[in-house]
Design a protein around this motif. Structure first.
Motif, PDB file in Angstrom:
ATOM      1  N   LYS A  66       0.816  -1.209   0.000  1.00 29.20           N
ATOM      2  CA  LYS A  66       0.000   0.000   0.000  1.00 29.20           C
ATOM      3  C   LYS A  66       0.848   1.257   0.000  1.00 29.20           C
ATOM      4  CE  LYS A  66      -3.999  -2.063   2.318  1.00 29.20           C
ATOM      5  NZ  LYS A  66      -4.875  -2.020   3.518  1.00 29.20           N
ATOM      6  N   SER A  67       2.037   1.186   0.572  1.00 32.65           N
ATOM      7  CA  SER A  67       2.885   2.372   0.683  1.00 32.65           C
ATOM      8  C   SER A  67       3.892   2.504  -0.450  1.00 32.65           C
ATOM      9  CB  SER A  67       3.645   2.351   2.022  1.00 32.65           C
ATOM     10  OG  SER A  67       4.497   1.213   2.091  1.00 32.65           O
ATOM     11  N   SER A  68       4.091   1.447  -1.220  1.00 35.38           N
ATOM     12  CA  SER A  68       5.097   1.479  -2.281  1.00 35.38           C
ATOM     13  C   SER A  68       4.640   2.354  -3.451  1.00 35.38           C
ATOM     14  CB  SER A  68       5.385   0.063  -2.791  1.00 35.38           C
ATOM     15  OG  SER A  68       6.244   0.108  -3.917  1.00 35.38           O
ATOM     16  N   PRO A  69       5.514   3.247  -3.940  1.00 32.16           N
ATOM     17  CA  PRO A  69       5.156   4.048  -5.120  1.00 32.16           C
ATOM     18  C   PRO A  69       5.087   3.212  -6.390  1.00 32.16           C
ATOM     19  CG  PRO A  69       7.439   4.428  -4.493  1.00 32.16           C
ATOM     20  CD  PRO A  69       6.833   3.607  -3.400  1.00 32.16           C
ATOM     21  N   LEU A  70       5.584   1.972  -6.318  1.00 33.66           N
ATOM     22  CA  LEU A  70       5.590   1.085  -7.486  1.00 33.66           C
ATOM     23  C   LEU A  70       4.544  -0.017  -7.367  1.00 33.66           C
ATOM     24  CD1 LEU A  70       9.462   0.666  -7.936  1.00 33.66           C
ATOM     25  CD2 LEU A  70       7.953   2.351  -8.999  1.00 33.66           C
ATOM     26  N   GLN A  71       3.515   0.225  -6.607  1.00 36.02           N
ATOM     27  CA  GLN A  71       2.509  -0.810  -6.403  1.00 36.02           C
ATOM     28  C   GLN A  71       1.768  -1.167  -7.691  1.00 36.02           C
ATOM     29  OE1 GLN A  71      -1.387   1.064  -4.562  1.00 36.02           O
ATOM     30  NE2 GLN A  71       0.405   1.857  -3.465  1.00 36.02           N
ATOM     31  N   PHE A  72       1.886  -0.320  -8.710  1.00 34.08           N
ATOM     32  CA  PHE A  72       1.246  -0.617  -9.994  1.00 34.08           C
ATOM     33  C   PHE A  72       1.877  -1.836 -10.660  1.00 34.08           C
ATOM     34  CE2 PHE A  72       4.740   2.245 -10.924  1.00 34.08           C
ATOM     35  CZ  PHE A  72       5.348   1.650 -12.009  1.00 34.08           C
ATOM     36  N   LEU A  73       3.067  -2.262 -10.195  1.00 34.88           N
ATOM     37  CA  LEU A  73       3.728  -3.418 -10.799  1.00 34.88           C
ATOM     38  C   LEU A  73       2.906  -4.698 -10.629  1.00 34.88           C
ATOM     39  CD1 LEU A  73       7.460  -2.818  -9.772  1.00 34.88           C
ATOM     40  CD2 LEU A  73       6.437  -2.555 -12.033  1.00 34.88           C
ATOM     41  N   SER A  74       2.144  -4.763  -9.560  1.00 36.78           N
ATOM     42  CA  SER A  74       1.320  -5.943  -9.337  1.00 36.78           C
ATOM     43  C   SER A  74       0.107  -5.961 -10.252  1.00 36.78           C
ATOM     44  CB  SER A  74       0.853  -5.999  -7.870  1.00 36.78           C
ATOM     45  OG  SER A  74       0.128  -4.827  -7.532  1.00 36.78           O
ATOM     46  N   SER A  75      -0.185  -4.811 -10.857  1.00 37.56           N
ATOM     47  CA  SER A  75      -1.292  -4.711 -11.804  1.00 37.56           C
ATOM     48  C   SER A  75      -0.980  -3.582 -12.771  1.00 37.56           C
ATOM     49  CB  SER A  75      -2.613  -4.425 -11.084  1.00 37.56           C
ATOM     50  OG  SER A  75      -3.675  -4.297 -12.013  1.00 37.56           O
ATOM     51  N   PRO A  76      -0.234  -3.878 -13.837  1.00 39.90           N
ATOM     52  CA  PRO A  76       0.219  -2.846 -14.770  1.00 39.90           C
ATOM     53  C   PRO A  76      -0.893  -1.979 -15.361  1.00 39.90           C
ATOM     54  CG  PRO A  76       1.338  -4.911 -15.195  1.00 39.90           C
ATOM     55  CD  PRO A  76       0.250  -5.209 -14.196  1.00 39.90           C
ATOM     56  N   SER A  77      -2.110  -2.511 -15.417  1.00 35.08           N
ATOM     57  CA  SER A  77      -3.210  -1.729 -15.980  1.00 35.08           C
ATOM     58  C   SER A  77      -3.703  -0.662 -15.005  1.00 35.08           C
ATOM     59  CB  SER A  77      -4.376  -2.656 -16.346  1.00 35.08           C
ATOM     60  OG  SER A  77      -4.853  -3.351 -15.200  1.00 35.08           O
ATOM     61  N   SER A  91      -3.519   2.637 -12.406  1.00 30.30           N
ATOM     62  CA  SER A  91      -2.997   3.984 -12.619  1.00 30.30           C
ATOM     63  C   SER A  91      -1.665   4.150 -11.892  1.00 30.30           C
ATOM     64  CB  SER A  91      -3.995   5.022 -12.104  1.00 30.30           C
ATOM     65  OG  SER A  91      -4.061   4.976 -10.678  1.00 30.30           O
ATOM     66  N   LEU A  92      -0.992   5.268 -12.173  1.00 31.15           N
ATOM     67  CA  LEU A  92       0.283   5.585 -11.524  1.00 31.15           C
ATOM     68  C   LEU A  92       0.077   6.574 -10.382  1.00 31.15           C
ATOM     69  CD1 LEU A  92       2.553   5.977 -14.684  1.00 31.15           C
ATOM     70  CD2 LEU A  92       2.240   3.960 -13.249  1.00 31.15           C
ATOM     71  N   ARG A  93      -1.066   6.487  -9.755  1.00 29.04           N
ATOM     72  CA  ARG A  93      -1.391   7.424  -8.670  1.00 29.04           C
ATOM     73  C   ARG A  93      -0.400   7.322  -7.518  1.00 29.04           C
ATOM     74  NH1 ARG A  93      -7.235   8.080  -5.567  1.00 29.04           N
ATOM     75  NH2 ARG A  93      -6.553   9.690  -4.076  1.00 29.04           N
ATOM     76  N   GLY A 151       4.271  -2.829 -19.040  1.00 27.88           N
ATOM     77  CA  GLY A 151       2.855  -3.064 -19.306  1.00 27.88           C
ATOM     78  C   GLY A 151       1.936  -1.927 -18.933  1.00 27.88           C
ATOM     79  N   VAL A 152       2.502  -0.798 -18.470  1.00 25.71           N
ATOM     80  CA  VAL A 152       1.668   0.361 -18.136  1.00 25.71           C
ATOM     81  C   VAL A 152       1.107   0.949 -19.430  1.00 25.71           C
ATOM     82  CG1 VAL A 152       1.605   2.619 -17.020  1.00 25.71           C
ATOM     83  CG2 VAL A 152       3.104   0.826 -16.127  1.00 25.71           C
ATOM     84  N   THR A 153      -0.165   1.288 -19.426  1.00 24.13           N
ATOM     85  CA  THR A 153      -0.807   1.784 -20.640  1.00 24.13           C
ATOM     86  C   THR A 153      -0.336   3.200 -20.975  1.00 24.13           C
ATOM     87  OG1 THR A 153      -2.705   2.737 -19.466  1.00 24.13           O
ATOM     88  CG2 THR A 153      -2.848   0.414 -20.111  1.00 24.13           C
ATOM     89  N   THR A 154      -0.437   3.534 -22.239  1.00 22.29           N
ATOM     90  CA  THR A 154      -0.069   4.882 -22.691  1.00 22.29           C
ATOM     91  C   THR A 154      -0.913   5.937 -21.996  1.00 22.29           C
ATOM     92  OG1 THR A 154       0.541   4.001 -24.863  1.00 22.29           O
ATOM     93  CG2 THR A 154       0.128   6.369 -24.710  1.00 22.29           C
ATOM     94  N   GLU A 155      -2.194   5.656 -21.840  1.00 22.41           N
ATOM     95  CA  GLU A 155      -3.101   6.603 -21.188  1.00 22.41           C
ATOM     96  C   GLU A 155      -2.657   6.911 -19.766  1.00 22.41           C
ATOM     97  OE1 GLU A 155      -7.847   7.022 -19.950  1.00 22.41           O
ATOM     98  OE2 GLU A 155      -7.091   5.205 -20.937  1.00 22.41           O
ATOM     99  N   ASN A 156      -2.278   5.870 -19.011  1.00 25.85           N
ATOM    100  CA  ASN A 156      -1.864   6.082 -17.627  1.00 25.85           C
ATOM    101  C   ASN A 156      -0.544   6.847 -17.543  1.00 25.85           C
ATOM    102  OD1 ASN A 156      -4.076   4.857 -16.428  1.00 25.85           O
ATOM    103  ND2 ASN A 156      -3.140   2.826 -16.430  1.00 25.85           N
ATOM    104  N   VAL A 178       2.147  12.084 -16.382  1.00 27.56           N
ATOM    105  CA  VAL A 178       2.947  13.231 -16.818  1.00 27.56           C
ATOM    106  C   VAL A 178       2.129  14.517 -16.698  1.00 27.56           C
ATOM    107  CG1 VAL A 178       4.102  14.306 -18.788  1.00 27.56           C
ATOM    108  CG2 VAL A 178       4.399  11.868 -18.350  1.00 27.56           C
ATOM    109  N   HIS A 179       0.861  14.448 -17.058  1.00 29.83           N
ATOM    110  CA  HIS A 179      -0.007  15.633 -16.988  1.00 29.83           C
ATOM    111  C   HIS A 179      -0.101  16.156 -15.553  1.00 29.83           C
ATOM    112  CE1 HIS A 179      -3.487  18.271 -17.435  1.00 29.83           C
ATOM    113  NE2 HIS A 179      -4.073  17.596 -16.461  1.00 29.83           N
ATOM    114  N   TYR A 180      -0.340  15.274 -14.598  1.00 32.93           N
ATOM    115  CA  TYR A 180      -0.472  15.700 -13.205  1.00 32.93           C
ATOM    116  C   TYR A 180       0.856  16.195 -12.649  1.00 32.93           C
ATOM    117  CZ  TYR A 180      -5.273  14.059 -12.758  1.00 32.93           C
ATOM    118  OH  TYR A 180      -6.638  13.916 -12.898  1.00 32.93           O
TER     119      TYR A 180
END
Length: 218
Positions: A55-66, A68-70, A105-110, A115-117
């Motif tokens: 929950k605290s890792s900034p790379l938690q998206f690795l467990s689910s590449p789809s 977001s990069l929040r 595997g992170v999507t282009t949209e994410n 980058v936008h934020y």
């Protein structure tokens, strides 16, 4: 950083050298570094019993590449807050590199949302800068990567393109750097400024010089 590059844009044919001691900056609290490899290994090798780590890792998206990069964006915001009382006032976020996220595997949209934020927080709100490395794969027909490259280029004030020499290997010249200072003004009369420099990588610095002024050709 932009001021240093502005000096290069307006330089004479003499050699320019730039060097930054990142270790010293980190010790002074001027640099926050996310060690992606180590952090990702800690996350991926964890048996998932420690939910706090995930929950605290900034790379938690690795467990689910789809996903977001929040979490990564929140890490950026927290890092800025921790260093907001330092002597320097205009933060710089350096991402090395965005192309890796596509490989994971992170999507282009994410990626573009992230980058936008980051741009909204650092550039608009804090008057800082965002520097990102991407690999130009236009010749390889990598559609997703090309979308990221074109989007970043469209929103960038400054574009640096490093490439090898068309003539091949040279021990005194390692490549060339194309610097384009883009004009985001709606006034069509204002044009972009582009200059090309050759460079040589040294032990602790990179030497830049105008084309044709290297000792190899003089």
């Amino acid at each position: 950083m932009f001021q240093e590059l502005n000096n290069i844009l307006n330089t004479t044919p003499e050699t320019c050298e730039q060097g930054v001691n990142l270790s010293a900056a980190r010790e002074k609290g001027q640099l926050v570094f996310l060690e992606g490899l180590r952090s990702s290994l800690d996350l991926l090798l964890d048996d998932k019993q420690d939910s706090t780590l995930h929950k605290s890792s900034p790379l938690q998206f690795l467990s689910s590449p789809s996903a977001s990069l929040r979490s990564l964006y929140e890490f950026v915001c927290t890092s800025i807050q921790e260093t907001s009382e330092a002597a320097w006032k205009f933060p710089v976020l350096i991402i090395d590199d965005l192309s890796v996220l596509l490989s994971l595997g992170v999507t282009t949209e994410n990626i573009l949302n992230f980058v936008h934020y980051c741009r909204a927080t650092l550039c608009s709100k804090l008057k800082g800068n965002l520097v990102a490395l991407v690999h130009d794969t236009e010749d390889l027909e990598d559609e997703e990567n090309n979308v990221v490259v074109k989007s970043l280029s469209y929103h960038s004030h400054l574009i640096l393109q490093a490439e090898g020499l068309a003539t091949g290997y040279c021990k005194d010249i390692h490549g060339q750097l194309k610097i384009t200072w883009r004009t985001l003004s709606p006034v069509k009369a204002e044009k972009n400024v582009t200059k090309i420099f050759q460079y040589k990588i040294q032990d602790k610095n990179v030497a830049f010089f105008a084309r044709g002024t290297s000792s190899a050709v003089l």
